[in-house]
Every structure is written in C-alpha cells, then in structure tokens.
Scaffold this motif. Structure first.
Motif, PDB file in Angstrom:
ATOM      1  N   TYR A 131       0.827  -1.213   0.000  1.00  0.00           N
ATOM      2  CA  TYR A 131       0.000   0.000   0.000  1.00  0.00           C
ATOM      3  C   TYR A 131       0.864   1.267   0.000  1.00  0.00           C
ATOM      4  N   GLY A 132       2.143   1.115   0.334  1.00  0.00           N
ATOM      5  CA  GLY A 132       3.064   2.248   0.226  1.00  0.00           C
ATOM      6  C   GLY A 132       2.863   3.353   1.260  1.00  0.00           C
ATOM      7  N   LEU A 133       2.377   3.013   2.456  1.00  0.00           N
ATOM      8  CA  LEU A 133       2.223   4.053   3.483  1.00  0.00           C
ATOM      9  C   LEU A 133       3.602   4.457   4.014  1.00  0.00           C
ATOM     10  N   PRO A 134       3.821   5.740   4.244  1.00  0.00           N
ATOM     11  CA  PRO A 134       5.130   6.195   4.723  1.00  0.00           C
ATOM     12  C   PRO A 134       5.433   5.671   6.130  1.00  0.00           C
ATOM     13  N   LYS A 135       6.620   5.068   6.283  1.00  0.00           N
ATOM     14  CA  LYS A 135       6.966   4.444   7.564  1.00  0.00           C
ATOM     15  C   LYS A 135       7.001   5.461   8.697  1.00  0.00           C
ATOM     16  N   ASP A 136       7.360   6.699   8.356  1.00  0.00           N
ATOM     17  CA  ASP A 136       7.478   7.678   9.439  1.00  0.00           C
ATOM     18  C   ASP A 136       6.129   8.280   9.836  1.00  0.00           C
ATOM     19  N   GLN A 137       5.036   7.722   9.299  1.00  0.00           N
ATOM     20  CA  GLN A 137       3.719   8.161   9.762  1.00  0.00           C
ATOM     21  C   GLN A 137       2.990   7.034  10.488  1.00  0.00           C
ATOM     22  N   LEU A 138       3.708   5.922  10.712  1.00  0.00           N
ATOM     23  CA  LEU A 138       3.067   4.777  11.359  1.00  0.00           C
ATOM     24  C   LEU A 138       3.559   4.603  12.795  1.00  0.00           C
ATOM     25  N   TYR A 139       2.649   4.158  13.651  1.00  0.00           N
ATOM     26  CA  TYR A 139       2.980   3.779  15.035  1.00  0.00           C
ATOM     27  C   TYR A 139       2.347   2.424  15.289  1.00  0.00           C
ATOM     28  N   VAL A 140       2.965   1.634  16.159  1.00  0.00           N
ATOM     29  CA  VAL A 140       2.327   0.377  16.547  1.00  0.00           C
ATOM     30  C   VAL A 140       2.242   0.315  18.066  1.00  0.00           C
ATOM     31  N   THR A 141       1.271  -0.438  18.556  1.00  0.00           N
ATOM     32  CA  THR A 141       1.125  -0.590  20.001  1.00  0.00           C
ATOM     33  C   THR A 141       1.220  -2.071  20.371  1.00  0.00           C
ATOM     34  N   VAL A 142       1.722  -2.326  21.571  1.00  0.00           N
ATOM     35  CA  VAL A 142       1.768  -3.707  22.079  1.00  0.00           C
ATOM     36  C   VAL A 142       1.208  -3.717  23.504  1.00  0.00           C
ATOM     37  N   PHE A 143       0.737  -4.885  23.932  1.00  0.00           N
ATOM     38  CA  PHE A 143       0.068  -4.990  25.239  1.00  0.00           C
ATOM     39  C   PHE A 143       1.087  -4.877  26.371  1.00  0.00           C
ATOM     40  N   GLU A 144       0.793  -3.982  27.309  1.00  0.00           N
ATOM     41  CA  GLU A 144       1.729  -3.753  28.420  1.00  0.00           C
ATOM     42  C   GLU A 144       1.684  -4.867  29.467  1.00  0.00           C
ATOM     43  N   GLY A 145       0.637  -5.729  29.371  1.00  0.00           N
ATOM     44  CA  GLY A 145       0.495  -6.786  30.370  1.00  0.00           C
ATOM     45  C   GLY A 145      -0.533  -6.418  31.429  1.00  0.00           C
ATOM     46  N   ASP A 146      -0.960  -7.437  32.164  1.00  0.00           N
ATOM     47  CA  ASP A 146      -1.961  -7.220  33.208  1.00  0.00           C
ATOM     48  C   ASP A 146      -1.668  -8.179  34.359  1.00  0.00           C
ATOM     49  N   PRO A 147      -0.922  -7.696  35.344  1.00  0.00           N
ATOM     50  CA  PRO A 147      -0.537  -8.586  36.447  1.00  0.00           C
ATOM     51  C   PRO A 147      -1.749  -9.215  37.137  1.00  0.00           C
ATOM     52  N   SER A 148      -2.886  -8.479  37.194  1.00  0.00           N
ATOM     53  CA  SER A 148      -4.048  -9.034  37.900  1.00  0.00           C
ATOM     54  C   SER A 148      -4.584 -10.278  37.180  1.00  0.00           C
ATOM     55  N   ALA A 149      -4.346 -10.372  35.857  1.00  0.00           N
ATOM     56  CA  ALA A 149      -4.796 -11.565  35.118  1.00  0.00           C
ATOM     57  C   ALA A 149      -3.618 -12.492  34.826  1.00  0.00           C
ATOM     58  N   ASN A 150      -2.465 -12.142  35.416  1.00  0.00           N
ATOM     59  CA  ASN A 150      -1.274 -12.970  35.227  1.00  0.00           C
ATOM     60  C   ASN A 150      -0.784 -13.004  33.779  1.00  0.00           C
ATOM     61  N   ILE A 151      -0.948 -11.889  33.067  1.00  0.00           N
ATOM     62  CA  ILE A 151      -0.487 -11.823  31.673  1.00  0.00           C
ATOM     63  C   ILE A 151       0.645 -10.801  31.607  1.00  0.00           C
ATOM     64  N   SER A 152       1.777 -11.216  31.037  1.00  0.00           N
ATOM     65  CA  SER A 152       2.926 -10.310  31.057  1.00  0.00           C
ATOM     66  C   SER A 152       2.981  -9.439  29.797  1.00  0.00           C
ATOM     67  N   PHE A 153       3.855  -8.463  29.827  1.00  0.00           N
ATOM     68  CA  PHE A 153       4.123  -7.569  28.689  1.00  0.00           C
ATOM     69  C   PHE A 153       4.400  -8.419  27.442  1.00  0.00           C
ATOM     70  N   ASP A 154       3.870  -7.996  26.293  1.00  0.00           N
ATOM     71  CA  ASP A 154       4.018  -8.793  25.071  1.00  0.00           C
ATOM     72  C   ASP A 154       5.393  -8.527  24.425  1.00  0.00           C
ATOM     73  N   GLN A 155       6.401  -9.125  25.026  1.00  0.00           N
ATOM     74  CA  GLN A 155       7.784  -8.922  24.578  1.00  0.00           C
ATOM     75  C   GLN A 155       7.977  -9.443  23.148  1.00  0.00           C
ATOM     76  N   GLU A 156       7.326 -10.565  22.847  1.00  0.00           N
ATOM     77  CA  GLU A 156       7.552 -11.133  21.514  1.00  0.00           C
ATOM     78  C   GLU A 156       7.041 -10.183  20.419  1.00  0.00           C
ATOM     79  N   ALA A 157       5.838  -9.655  20.613  1.00  0.00           N
ATOM     80  CA  ALA A 157       5.309  -8.717  19.603  1.00  0.00           C
ATOM     81  C   ALA A 157       6.243  -7.508  19.504  1.00  0.00           C
ATOM     82  N   TYR A 158       6.699  -7.025  20.641  1.00  0.00           N
ATOM     83  CA  TYR A 158       7.610  -5.874  20.646  1.00  0.00           C
ATOM     84  C   TYR A 158       8.865  -6.188  19.812  1.00  0.00           C
ATOM     85  N   ASP A 159       9.471  -7.344  20.076  1.00  0.00           N
ATOM     86  CA  ASP A 159      10.707  -7.699  19.378  1.00  0.00           C
ATOM     87  C   ASP A 159      10.483  -7.861  17.879  1.00  0.00           C
TER      88      ASP A 159
END
Ligand code: SER
Length: 337
Positions: free
Chosen positions: A118-146
């Motif tokens: 689609y040719g979208l400019p890379k410098d106009q894109l941002y991505v988000t990853v899940f920070e984790g939720d200790p109360s549900a025992n789910i950790s930060f999404d390191q794999e998606a980040y990497d």
C-alpha cells in the motif's frame, strides 16, 4: 492504487498469495450465536474454530467482512455523524491463522502490506503492544515488541493497556493481547510541531487506528475466568473505510469514494450542500454535515441488514435496526428539513 475495489482485492490477493483461503463474508446477523446481535468483527464466523469446537479444511483465511457495531460491547452509534471515522456499518479486512502462524508472520505480513504494497510512509506509522496485566497474570508482550522492532524504530512502538490492547469479542469468547497499527495523517507542519506518539489512542481525528492484530490465546468464560485455548491463533481486523481514506489522501472517511456517491444523492434530494470539512464552519452548516453523514452511514446499515434477512422489528437485532432507521429519519427532518 486508489479505487475502492482495488484496495479491497489487493488485501485479499496479498494473503491469498501467502497461503490463505479467501472466504466470503458471513451474514450481518449471526445465525447460531445468541451472545451477539450482529457480526461485529471478521472473527465472528470463526469463533468455534478458535475455541476448537469446529475445524475447517484450511488453516489460514482472509475475508472482507460486513460488520455492524451498534449495540453490545462494541457500540459506535452515538459517535456516528459527529466524527470523520465512526460507522455503524463497515467492512473489516482480516487475515486469520487457525493454530498455524503466530506473531512472527502476522507482524511481518502486516508491515510488508502496509509499507511495500500500500506504500504508506513508515514515518507516519505507530504500533502498540500490550503492556500486560498482572491481575490476570499476563505479562508484557515482549515477543510482539521484538518482532515489530525488526521493522520499525522502537520509538514508534508504544505500550497499551487492557482497554486498547486486549481484544474481546463480547462478554465471553476467544480473546487475547493485540497489537494495533496507527497512522498519523496530519500535515508535515503539524507533525513537526507535535510528535504523533503523543496523539495515539487520544481520539485525534487525524491520528487513527487502522489495523488490529489479535493474538488469540484465551477464552473468556461466563464466570469471567480466562482459560488458555487449545491452540494459538491470529485474528486481524483492518477498517476498510479508514484504509481507503488514508490511501485516497482524505481527512474523512465520508470524503472517499465509499461514501461520496451517497452524500451526493442526499445533496440532490435535500437541495443542501455537504462541506468537505467541519472546521471553521458555521454551526448551521455543521448540522447539515452531521445529518448527511448520519444518513449516509445508517442507510448502509439498514440496507445490508435487510438484504441479510434482518428487518426492522420490535425486539433484539430488529429493534436496533429500527432505532438506526429512526435516527436517520430524525436527522433527515431536523438537520436537512
Ligand atoms: N477482532 C479484532 C477487532 O475487531 C481484530 O479483528 O479489532
């Protein structure tokens, strides 16, 4: 490429070339799912595949799914008409993995499709990853980040909370952490003044989420408990009308070829004019704009719903359609005379 049909087929063909079965959209009203009034995402027709109840002759699929978000957990009705990007009816483009590929391929394909195809400019894109939720025992999404960090400047990878980065279809059902792609469509001048990462998930009309990649790993039970699914899956959803707007270089979904023919017809019938932007408009003109957007949006919901067998009625999904019809009629009288 800027025509609406090209934009849609490019998505489906890209995933077809990567081993996905192109599957037809399911009806707007799910036939066998009492937990949902409307199909609200591409994954709805695959819900039982994710939970392991059903198998399909393919492990990868791609769809352009008709969706309605006007009731239940995902409800955008009151926003419609007031913003440039909310709809009751929309198309969701999605690719799905049923226990096959996971974060590595999903992220690599999402990035390649967005930037190379689609040719979208890379410098106009941002991505988000899940920070984790200790109360549900789910950790930060390191794999998606990497995985993202292989393609995009880490300064453009933002952490998001449960509200934005943990996707659930309803009160129960398959769910998981997600990674969203946001596009900063502001002018060069505005982007130089204020960095876009400060505006992601802040309801800025020109810094918008365009694609959500969900990594399905859990099922939410009626008791509220999260249990691990037998296999890990991918469920993605891209807002087609938003994608068209970005590729057609418009600042509003309603200015694209998806909506302009409807708006033009409403102008013809009402004898009033639509203005391309609400900014600096006199209030009386804004009212006309809102009314035209409401009608252009709602008429699609009503027409596709009736075509899929759901008539306006007194209960359930039929009542939602009736309310949408009444809302359109009210705006027709009050805003367009
Ligand atoms: N189910 C997710 C969503 O609707 C991704 O398709 O955002």
């Amino acid at each position: 490429m800027s025509g609406v049909n090209d934009i849609r087929s490019t998505f489906l063909n890209y995933f077809k070339a990567n081993g996905h079965e192109v599957v037809a959209s399911s009806p707007l009203v799910p036939r066998n799912d009492p937990t949902l009034m409307f199909t609200n995402a591409g994954m709805v027709q695959f819900k039982n595949v994710f939970t392991g109840v059903e198998t399909r002759p393919y492990v990868r699929a791609a769809t352009s799914q008709k969706c309605v978000r006007a009731g239940g957990k995902h409800n955008d009705l009151e926003q419609v008409g007031r913003t440039a990007r909310h709809h009751t009816f929309f198309e969701m483009l999605g690719n799905f993995s049923f226990g096959d590929y996971f974060k590595k391929d999903a992220i690599a394909w999402a990035w390649e499709l967005m930037t190379e195809v689609y040719g979208l400019p890379k410098d106009q894109l941002y991505v988000t990853v899940f920070e984790g939720d200790p109360s549900a025992n789910i950790s930060f999404d390191q794999e998606a980040y990497d995985r993202w960090a292989q393609f995009i400047d880490p300064k453009r990878i933002l952490k998001g909370n449960k509200k934005d980065n943990f996707w659930e279809m309803g009160d129960t059902g398959p769910c998981g952490p997600c990674s969203e792609i946001h596009v900063d469509c502001r002018s060069d001048e505005e982007r130089a003044k204020l960095p876009g990462h400060l505006l992601v998930n802040k309801d800025h009309p020109q810094v918008i989420e365009i694609w959500n990649n969900v990594f399905m790993e859990y099922e939410r039970k009626a008791s509220g408990e999260l249990v691990a699914l037998p296999k890990k899956h991918v469920d993605t959803g891209m807002g087609f009308e938003r994608l068209v707007r970005v590729l057609q270089g418009k600042t509003s979904n309603y200015d694209t070829d998806v909506f302009q023919p409807l708006i033009q017809k409403i102008e013809e019938l009402s004898g009033l004019r639509y203005s391309a932007t609400d900014e600096h408009l006199h209030k009386s003109k804004q009212v006309i704009n809102i009314g035209m957007r409401v009608i252009a949006d709602h008429i699609r919901t009503i027409a596709f719903s009736i075509a899929d067998g759901q008539l306006p009625g007194n209960t359930g999904a039929g009542y939602v359609i009736r309310r949408i019809l009444r809302r359109a009629v009210r705006y027709g009288y009050q805003s367009l005379n």
